[in-house]
Design an enzyme around this catalytic site. Structure first.
Site, PDB file in Angstrom:
ATOM      1  N   ASN A  11       0.862  -1.184   0.000  1.00 36.25           N
ATOM      2  CA  ASN A  11       0.000   0.000   0.000  1.00 36.25           C
ATOM      3  C   ASN A  11       0.900   1.236   0.000  1.00 36.25           C
ATOM      4  O   ASN A  11       1.516   1.548   1.014  1.00 36.25           O
ATOM      5  CB  ASN A  11      -0.886  -0.057   1.255  1.00 36.25           C
ATOM      6  CG  ASN A  11      -1.752   1.176   1.413  1.00 36.25           C
ATOM      7  OD1 ASN A  11      -1.807   2.034   0.528  1.00 36.25           O
ATOM      8  ND2 ASN A  11      -2.445   1.265   2.546  1.00 36.25           N
ATOM      9  N   LYS A  13       0.071   4.260  -0.137  1.00 35.64           N
ATOM     10  CA  LYS A  13      -0.563   5.416   0.536  1.00 35.64           C
ATOM     11  C   LYS A  13      -0.349   6.676  -0.324  1.00 35.64           C
ATOM     12  O   LYS A  13      -0.280   6.568  -1.540  1.00 35.64           O
ATOM     13  CB  LYS A  13      -0.032   5.549   1.966  1.00 35.64           C
ATOM     14  CG  LYS A  13      -0.183   4.219   2.740  1.00 35.64           C
ATOM     15  CD  LYS A  13       0.055   4.343   4.208  1.00 35.64           C
ATOM     16  CE  LYS A  13      -0.122   2.964   4.857  1.00 35.64           C
ATOM     17  NZ  LYS A  13       0.016   3.002   6.315  1.00 35.64           N
ATOM     18  N   HIS A  96      -9.421   0.810   5.349  1.00 35.39           N
ATOM     19  CA  HIS A  96      -8.128   1.066   6.002  1.00 35.39           C
ATOM     20  C   HIS A  96      -8.331   2.006   7.188  1.00 35.39           C
ATOM     21  O   HIS A  96      -9.149   2.926   7.125  1.00 35.39           O
ATOM     22  CB  HIS A  96      -7.145   1.682   4.996  1.00 35.39           C
ATOM     23  CG  HIS A  96      -5.742   1.628   5.491  1.00 35.39           C
ATOM     24  ND1 HIS A  96      -5.261   2.517   6.427  1.00 35.39           N
ATOM     25  CD2 HIS A  96      -4.730   0.764   5.223  1.00 35.39           C
ATOM     26  CE1 HIS A  96      -4.004   2.194   6.702  1.00 35.39           C
ATOM     27  NE2 HIS A  96      -3.656   1.143   5.981  1.00 35.39           N
ATOM     28  N   GLU A  98      -6.633   4.384   8.209  1.00 35.74           N
ATOM     29  CA  GLU A  98      -6.385   5.805   7.941  1.00 35.74           C
ATOM     30  C   GLU A  98      -7.641   6.463   7.384  1.00 35.74           C
ATOM     31  O   GLU A  98      -7.746   7.694   7.366  1.00 35.74           O
ATOM     32  CB  GLU A  98      -5.175   5.947   7.007  1.00 35.74           C
ATOM     33  CG  GLU A  98      -3.889   5.699   7.788  1.00 35.74           C
ATOM     34  CD  GLU A  98      -2.730   5.148   6.988  1.00 35.74           C
ATOM     35  OE1 GLU A  98      -2.755   5.223   5.752  1.00 35.74           O
ATOM     36  OE2 GLU A  98      -1.789   4.626   7.623  1.00 35.74           O
ATOM     37  N   GLU A 166      -4.955  -5.250  10.599  1.00 32.85           N
ATOM     38  CA  GLU A 166      -3.946  -4.217  10.824  1.00 32.85           C
ATOM     39  C   GLU A 166      -4.262  -3.487  12.127  1.00 32.85           C
ATOM     40  O   GLU A 166      -5.120  -2.589  12.144  1.00 32.85           O
ATOM     41  CB  GLU A 166      -3.962  -3.190   9.689  1.00 32.85           C
ATOM     42  CG  GLU A 166      -3.620  -3.755   8.329  1.00 32.85           C
ATOM     43  CD  GLU A 166      -3.064  -2.674   7.405  1.00 32.85           C
ATOM     44  OE1 GLU A 166      -1.939  -2.855   6.930  1.00 32.85           O
ATOM     45  OE2 GLU A 166      -3.726  -1.657   7.182  1.00 32.85           O
ATOM     46  N   GLY A 172       2.956   1.990  10.993  1.00 31.72           N
ATOM     47  CA  GLY A 172       3.959   3.056  10.911  1.00 31.72           C
ATOM     48  C   GLY A 172       4.675   3.340  12.216  1.00 31.72           C
ATOM     49  O   GLY A 172       5.344   4.363  12.350  1.00 31.72           O
ATOM     50  N   SER A 210       3.751  -2.370  10.374  1.00 31.79           N
ATOM     51  CA  SER A 210       5.187  -2.471  10.640  1.00 31.79           C
ATOM     52  C   SER A 210       5.795  -3.802  10.204  1.00 31.79           C
ATOM     53  O   SER A 210       6.681  -4.322  10.876  1.00 31.79           O
ATOM     54  CB  SER A 210       5.485  -2.176  12.115  1.00 31.79           C
ATOM     55  OG  SER A 210       5.131  -0.830  12.417  1.00 31.79           O
TER      56      SER A 210
HETATM   57  P1  13P Z   1       3.320   0.189   7.681  1.00 39.28           P
HETATM   58  O1  13P Z   1       3.841  -1.068   7.034  1.00 39.28           O
HETATM   59  O2  13P Z   1       4.036   1.429   7.190  1.00 39.28           O
HETATM   60  O3  13P Z   1       3.246   0.071   9.155  1.00 39.28           O
HETATM   61  O4  13P Z   1       1.807   0.400   7.160  1.00 39.28           O
HETATM   62  C1  13P Z   1       0.928  -0.675   7.202  1.00 39.28           C
HETATM   63  C2  13P Z   1      -0.301  -0.303   6.472  1.00 39.28           C
HETATM   64  O5  13P Z   1      -1.067   0.548   6.899  1.00 39.28           O
HETATM   65  C3  13P Z   1      -0.578  -1.008   5.204  1.00 39.28           C
HETATM   66  O6  13P Z   1      -1.871  -0.766   4.759  1.00 39.28           O
END
Ligand code: 13P
Length: 250
Positions: A11, A13, A96, A98, A166, A172, A210
């Site tokens: 992803n 982002k 997601h 976010e 997740e 992150g 992560s």
């Molecule tokens: P990270 O791998 O940067 O922690 O992000 C995970 C994520 O949100 C994938 O959709």
């Protein structure tokens, strides 16, 4: 046929302008001549058509990061599932954190997005996960069950659905649940899916949050972890590919 394992999805982002995105796609294509598993990348909407075109002869799957709840209409700034498919996407991420946390999306909206995605012929990558407060309060299983119950689209199959666990607090941050916690959580998700969908025991269940080259092998060796949804480490071709290799992918 269910998706070949491991299923490792990147992803991107809100990262990447045209030159970086196409260069990254090109570096991945060069390694993906014969894929034993499933590799997918989810560039920003502005790059979707160009990346899909760049990878049109590759087995790497290209997907969108979100779609709207409606088929079409007066929704300024939004992108429909059919538009993603038209741009060359074969999958889309919905739910997601976010967007759930950051933008207040509800299970009902995620369900509507997933339904539109299936109607447009896309594979749904449905994300669920608890916040740190919910985790600390011991509410993880309850939160995940509620999110799955509310957002899982009807009629999904192992060919058209991927579920990604997740934990919000692991995204992150460099922190992850313990391997035992991931195992227990995924076993619960597997039971839920098997009880809910025909073929639910074959739906790919991914861990995300992560995932890095140095923890990927341990995480993907866990029973009922069929792959990973990778954020930051998917922006570097070497890191992303070593995560795929750590899951047994060639
Ligand atoms: P990270 O791998 O940067 O922690 O992000 C995970 C994520 O949100 C994938 O959709």
């Amino acid at each position: 046929m269910p998706l070949a394992r491991p299923v490792v999805l990147g992803n991107w982002k809100m990262n990447g302008l045209r030159a970086d995105g196409l260069a990254l796609a090109g570096r991945l294509e060069a390694r993906a001549a014969h894929l034993s598993g499933t590799v997918g990348i989810f560039p920003p909407a502005t790059l979707l058509a160009a990346v899909a075109q760049r990878l049109s002869r590759s087995r790497i799957l290209v997907g969108g990061q979100d779609c709207h709840t409606a088929e079409s209409g007066a929704f300024t700034g939004s992108v429909s599932a059919a538009m993603l498919a038209d741009a060359g996407a074969r999958a889309v991420i919905v739910g997601h954190s976010e967007r759930r946390q950051g933008l207040g999306e509800t299970d009902e909206q995620v369900h509507a997005k997933a339904t539109q995605a299936l109607l447009a012929g896309l594979t749904v990558v449905l994300c669920i996960g608890e916040t740190e407060a919910e985790y600390l309060a011991g509410e993880r299983n309850e939160v995940l069950a509620r999110q799955l119950a509310g957002s899982l689209p009807d009629g999904a199959t192992p060919e058209t659905l991927v579920v990604a666990y997740e934990p919000v607090w692991a995204i992150g941050t460099g922190r992850t649940p313990s391997l035992e916690e991931i195992e227990e959580t995924h076993a619960g998700l597997r039971r839920h899916l098997a009880g809910r969908l025909a073929g639910g025991d074959e739906v790919a269940l991914l861990y995300g949050g992560s995932v890095k080259p140095d923890n990927a092998a341990d995480i993907m060796a866990i029973k009922d972890v069929d792959g990973a949804l990778v954020g930051g480490a998917s922006l570097d071709a070497d890191s992303f590919w070593s995560i795929y290799a750590a899951g047994g992918g060639t």
